[in-house]
Design a protein around this motif. Structure first.
Motif, PDB file in Angstrom:
ATOM      1  N   ASN A  55     -24.632   5.675 -10.588  1.00 42.75           N
ATOM      2  CA  ASN A  55     -25.022   4.267 -10.550  1.00 42.75           C
ATOM      3  C   ASN A  55     -26.402   4.015 -11.120  1.00 42.75           C
ATOM      4  N   GLN A  56     -27.058   5.072 -11.606  1.00 46.94           N
ATOM      5  CA  GLN A  56     -28.369   4.911 -12.231  1.00 46.94           C
ATOM      6  C   GLN A  56     -28.305   5.381 -13.679  1.00 46.94           C
ATOM      7  N   GLY A  57     -29.142   4.811 -14.505  1.00 53.30           N
ATOM      8  CA  GLY A  57     -29.150   5.191 -15.909  1.00 53.30           C
ATOM      9  C   GLY A  57     -27.990   4.623 -16.699  1.00 53.30           C
ATOM     10  N   ILE A  75     -27.782  22.035   8.063  1.00 57.08           N
ATOM     11  CA  ILE A  75     -27.478  20.604   8.056  1.00 57.08           C
ATOM     12  C   ILE A  75     -28.118  19.991   6.816  1.00 57.08           C
ATOM     13  N   ILE A  76     -27.412  19.028   6.231  1.00 53.47           N
ATOM     14  CA  ILE A  76     -27.922  18.290   5.072  1.00 53.47           C
ATOM     15  C   ILE A  76     -28.228  16.892   5.575  1.00 53.47           C
ATOM     16  N   THR A  77     -29.490  16.655   5.881  1.00 57.37           N
ATOM     17  CA  THR A  77     -29.851  15.429   6.569  1.00 57.37           C
ATOM     18  C   THR A  77     -30.032  14.264   5.602  1.00 57.37           C
ATOM     19  N   SER A  78     -29.471  13.122   5.963  1.00 57.92           N
ATOM     20  CA  SER A  78     -29.591  11.911   5.156  1.00 57.92           C
ATOM     21  C   SER A  78     -31.057  11.497   5.099  1.00 57.92           C
ATOM     22  N   TRP A  79     -31.561  11.284   3.884  1.00 52.74           N
ATOM     23  CA  TRP A  79     -33.000  11.040   3.688  1.00 52.74           C
ATOM     24  C   TRP A  79     -33.179   9.860   2.753  1.00 52.74           C
ATOM     25  N   TRP A  80     -33.927   8.841   3.219  1.00 56.65           N
ATOM     26  CA  TRP A  80     -34.040   7.564   2.514  1.00 56.65           C
ATOM     27  C   TRP A  80     -35.435   7.303   1.988  1.00 56.65           C
ATOM     28  N   GLY A  81     -36.131   8.339   1.583  1.00 60.91           N
ATOM     29  CA  GLY A  81     -37.420   8.156   0.934  1.00 60.91           C
ATOM     30  C   GLY A  81     -38.592   8.466   1.837  1.00 60.91           C
ATOM     31  N   GLN A  82     -39.743   8.613   1.201  1.00 66.34           N
ATOM     32  CA  GLN A  82     -40.969   8.994   1.892  1.00 66.34           C
ATOM     33  C   GLN A  82     -41.380   7.907   2.886  1.00 66.34           C
ATOM     34  N   GLY A  83     -41.572   8.305   4.149  1.00 65.58           N
ATOM     35  CA  GLY A  83     -41.992   7.378   5.183  1.00 65.58           C
ATOM     36  C   GLY A  83     -40.877   6.606   5.844  1.00 65.58           C
ATOM     37  N   SER A  84     -39.638   6.772   5.410  1.00 65.30           N
ATOM     38  CA  SER A  84     -38.509   6.064   6.012  1.00 65.30           C
ATOM     39  C   SER A  84     -38.264   6.581   7.436  1.00 65.30           C
ATOM     40  N   ARG A  85     -37.439   5.853   8.196  1.00 62.80           N
ATOM     41  CA  ARG A  85     -37.109   6.302   9.556  1.00 62.80           C
ATOM     42  C   ARG A  85     -36.455   7.677   9.515  1.00 62.80           C
ATOM     43  N   ARG A 105     -35.375   4.096  -5.997  1.00 64.75           N
ATOM     44  CA  ARG A 105     -35.173   5.479  -6.435  1.00 64.75           C
ATOM     45  C   ARG A 105     -34.908   5.524  -7.931  1.00 64.75           C
ATOM     46  N   THR A 106     -35.572   6.440  -8.614  1.00 64.96           N
ATOM     47  CA  THR A 106     -35.384   6.654 -10.049  1.00 64.96           C
ATOM     48  C   THR A 106     -35.365   8.151 -10.311  1.00 64.96           C
ATOM     49  N   ALA A 107     -35.126   8.508 -11.559  1.00 58.88           N
ATOM     50  CA  ALA A 107     -35.206   9.924 -11.919  1.00 58.88           C
ATOM     51  C   ALA A 107     -36.622  10.448 -11.688  1.00 58.88           C
ATOM     52  N   GLU A 108     -37.613   9.653 -12.051  1.00 55.21           N
ATOM     53  CA  GLU A 108     -39.000  10.097 -11.857  1.00 55.21           C
ATOM     54  C   GLU A 108     -39.348  10.216 -10.377  1.00 55.21           C
ATOM     55  N   SER A 109     -38.853   9.301  -9.552  1.00 56.59           N
ATOM     56  CA  SER A 109     -39.163   9.381  -8.127  1.00 56.59           C
ATOM     57  C   SER A 109     -38.518  10.599  -7.488  1.00 56.59           C
ATOM     58  N   LEU A 110     -37.434  11.095  -8.086  1.00 56.25           N
ATOM     59  CA  LEU A 110     -36.802  12.313  -7.556  1.00 56.25           C
ATOM     60  C   LEU A 110     -37.765  13.492  -7.625  1.00 56.25           C
ATOM     61  N   ILE A 142     -30.885  27.541  12.664  1.00 60.02           N
ATOM     62  CA  ILE A 142     -30.219  26.643  11.722  1.00 60.02           C
ATOM     63  C   ILE A 142     -31.249  26.144  10.708  1.00 60.02           C
ATOM     64  N   LYS A 143     -30.795  25.873   9.487  1.00 61.92           N
ATOM     65  CA  LYS A 143     -31.671  25.426   8.410  1.00 61.92           C
ATOM     66  C   LYS A 143     -31.400  23.952   8.084  1.00 61.92           C
ATOM     67  N   VAL A 144     -32.385  23.327   7.452  1.00 64.52           N
ATOM     68  CA  VAL A 144     -32.305  21.906   7.116  1.00 64.52           C
ATOM     69  C   VAL A 144     -32.466  21.719   5.606  1.00 64.52           C
ATOM     70  N   ALA A 145     -31.473  21.084   4.979  1.00 67.24           N
ATOM     71  CA  ALA A 145     -31.559  20.656   3.577  1.00 67.24           C
ATOM     72  C   ALA A 145     -31.565  19.128   3.554  1.00 67.24           C
ATOM     73  N   PHE A 146     -31.696  18.555   2.357  1.00 66.57           N
ATOM     74  CA  PHE A 146     -31.919  17.110   2.258  1.00 66.57           C
ATOM     75  C   PHE A 146     -30.890  16.442   1.350  1.00 66.57           C
ATOM     76  N   HIS A 147     -30.367  15.305   1.844  1.00 67.06           N
ATOM     77  CA  HIS A 147     -29.412  14.466   1.117  1.00 67.06           C
ATOM     78  C   HIS A 147     -30.184  13.238   0.648  1.00 67.06           C
ATOM     79  N   ILE A 148     -30.618  13.242  -0.589  1.00 72.08           N
ATOM     80  CA  ILE A 148     -31.486  12.174  -1.107  1.00 72.08           C
ATOM     81  C   ILE A 148     -30.611  10.975  -1.476  1.00 72.08           C
ATOM     82  N   GLU A 149     -30.734   9.939  -0.669  1.00 71.52           N
ATOM     83  CA  GLU A 149     -29.878   8.761  -0.775  1.00 71.52           C
ATOM     84  C   GLU A 149     -30.446   7.764  -1.796  1.00 71.52           C
ATOM     85  N   PRO A 150     -29.668   6.764  -2.197  1.00 70.39           N
ATOM     86  CA  PRO A 150     -30.130   5.785  -3.198  1.00 70.39           C
ATOM     87  C   PRO A 150     -30.978   4.677  -2.574  1.00 70.39           C
ATOM     88  N   TYR A 151     -32.126   5.065  -2.033  1.00 70.34           N
ATOM     89  CA  TYR A 151     -33.022   4.078  -1.437  1.00 70.34           C
ATOM     90  C   TYR A 151     -33.540   3.122  -2.510  1.00 70.34           C
TER      91      TYR A 151
END
Length: 527
Positions: free
Chosen positions: A218-220, A131-141, A170-175, A158-167
């Motif tokens: 949408n960034q940069g 599963i690629i779980t929707s992820w909205w940043g450190q400490g988010s719900r 979010r920047t290139a450095e925060s990635l 089953i394995k878990v991957a991460f879908h890093i959303e545009p919280y």
């Protein structure tokens, strides 16, 4: 998170119109609707949620070559103290929810262990190993939901991957920080998904996390190179990392150093070139297609042109067929989605015949039963894993023109894949690929009027060639000057020139000229 729906709707509409534009940067307008989420108190009504006994599904192991986008953002008063996400666009759960479908598990909480346990059982039933779980940043719900996901996923293999959303923020450095955080917080779990795949920018064969990044364009300010410094640092981490971008424009690979691309949702395949973008991916790049069963988001305010009928499962079959029919072997096939209820792209079982209490009867799967898409997915997983992939033959293509623009397409008899640009004149304005697999070379009108010649050279792999047949191509060109195309066989250590075609006539609006080369000249080993 309140902007989630607008962001997702914008990007999906972008995908619809991408291939009808002249260039990848053609602007697309976002929907005018503004769905919102409201936090409503618990409402005492007779719930449509059934009583369910959770029984783990036994059967074949799931495949780690198939993943589903997963959303852990739902909440209800029983588990979370209030409603989350079911209230999008001013709906009032538990019976009236922000979805065209109603879940078999009711308006559930993503923090309910019984719910997540059943999800994992269904995923295993479908053959989905990641599963690629929707992820909205450190400490988010959504971040706080990860430990439960990992715990339950481990039970089912089953394995878990991460879908890093545009919280927000979010920047290139925060990635970089985010990926380091995900490794530190969750990397010790056996359910944390790692892959030994490699790419042109991630050469190590060590097991490494795979991370999906939504809405990169949408960034940069649309600069291809925006993400490059961050991605280079991620690739240099002790564990490395594979970073997959949500775009169909391969320019982001060469200039930002993404490891691969995914489309998330390609609507209305009959109106676009579908998955032809796969053929524009350069060598050593990961092709990660996304297939969907349908799309229905009327109750959250999406426009009518985003609606995609399920056609009793035929839409899902068409999407799988197109995704696997590009001649490019996927690194991973992703499914959009397991449980994005707002957009109606779910394969999670719904209830049939349920009413919202206000006169709306929720949609169903037609002739398919509630678990129909789980079973259909298992069939496609088995087909995918049993597939063989076509032979390919290296070739080189050189295009020279004194016109202001020229293009080269394959008409029939084969396809070219994995293009890699070797050279281009300094004065060109465009030397690339458009519409997935069309070479395009342009220069300024002033240079063309002055008779200046520009060139570009590409290495490609040719697929679907058959001895005895011809590879048919078409040159198009502006009304100025001429275009020359030279084809080389590159099956040996050096390219061997086969044929040169020249075209300088003015005939139609695009001044089209068909050229033909026997397939056996391209298949035969180069001397």
């Amino acid at each position: 998170m309140q902007n989630t729906m607008q962001i997702r709707a914008f990007a999906i509409l972008l995908i619809i119109t991408l291939f009808t534009a002249c260039t990848p940067s053609s602007p697309t307008q976002a929907p005018t609707s503004s769905p919102t989420e409201t936090n409503t108190p618990s409402i005492v009504t007779e719930s449509a949620t059934p009583e369910i006994t959770f029984t783990p599904i036994e059967g074949p192991d799931p495949s780690y070559k198939v993943a589903a986008f997963y959303y852990p953002w739902y909440g209800n008063p029983n588990k979370d103290g209030q409603w989350f996400h079911w209230t999008q666009n001013s709906h009032f759960p538990p019976d009236d929810i922000a979805s065209d479908y109603y879940p078999a598990l009711g308006a559930y909480s993503s923090n309910d262990p019984a719910v997540v346990d059943q999800h994992m059982a269904w995923l295993r039933q479908a053959g989905i190993g990641v599963i690629i779980t929707s992820w909205w940043g450190q400490g988010s719900r959504e971040d706080q939901a990860v430990p439960l996901l990992l715990q339950m996923a481990e039970r089912y293999g089953i394995k878990v991957a991460f879908h890093i959303e545009p919280y927000s923020g979010r920047t290139a450095e925060s990635l970089i920080s985010d990926i380091e955080y995900l490794y530190k917080q969750y990397g010790a779990s056996p359910a944390f998904f790692r892959s030994t795949a490699t790419s042109r920018y991630s050469l190590g064969t060590q097991p490494k996390g795979i991370f999906f990044v939504w809405s990169i364009e949408n960034q940069g300010v649309g600069k291809y190179s925006y993400w490059q410094p961050a991605l280079d640092k991620i690739h240099a981490l002790p564990e490395g990392g594979l970073v997959i971008a949500n775009t169909l424009d391969a320019g982001w690979i060469e200039d930002s150093h993404f490891d691969g691309l995914y489309n998330y949702a390609s609507l209305h395949l009959e109106q676009t070139d579908g998955f032809s973008w796969a053929r524009s991916l350069p060598p050593d790049t990961l092709y990660v297609p996304s297939v969907l069963p349908g799309f229905s988001a009327k109750r959250v305010g999406y426009s009518e042109d985003t609606y995609v009928s399920r056609q009793d499962g035929e839409t899902y079959n068409e999407q799988w067929t197109a995704a696997l029919g590009t001649g490019i072997q996927p690194e991973l096939v992703t499914i959009t989605s397991f449980n994005e209820w707002h957009e109606g792209s779910i394969i999670e079982p719904p209830q049939f015949g349920v009413n919202d209490g206000n006169g709306y009867t929720y949609a169903d799967f037609g002739i398919l039963p509630p678990e129909g898409y789980l079973n259909l997915t298992r069939e496609w997983v088995d087909k995918y894993l049993a597939m063989t992939w076509p032979s390919t033959y290296p070739a080189r293509i050189q295009i020279r023109t004194t016109s202001d623009w020229t293009t080269l397409d394959v008409l029939n008899g084969g396809v070219w894949v994995r293009p890699e640009r070797i050279s281009a004149s300094d004065s060109v304005t465009t030397a690339g690929i458009e519409a997935g697999d069309r070479f395009v070379l342009t220069q300024s009108l002033a240079d063309a009027n002055a008779g200046k010649e520009v060139e570009m050279t590409w290495n490609v792999l040719l697929a679907d060639l058959v001895t005895g047949n011809d590879l048919s191509m078409q040159i198009d060109r502006g009304n100025i000057g001429k275009t020359e195309v030279t084809i080389y066989n590159y099956t040996g250590p050096t390219p061997n020139e086969l044929m040169t075609f020249e075209w300088d006539k003015v005939t139609t609006d695009r001044n089209s000229y068909k050229i033909i080369i026997p397939a056996e000249l391209l298949i035969a080993s180069s001397p």
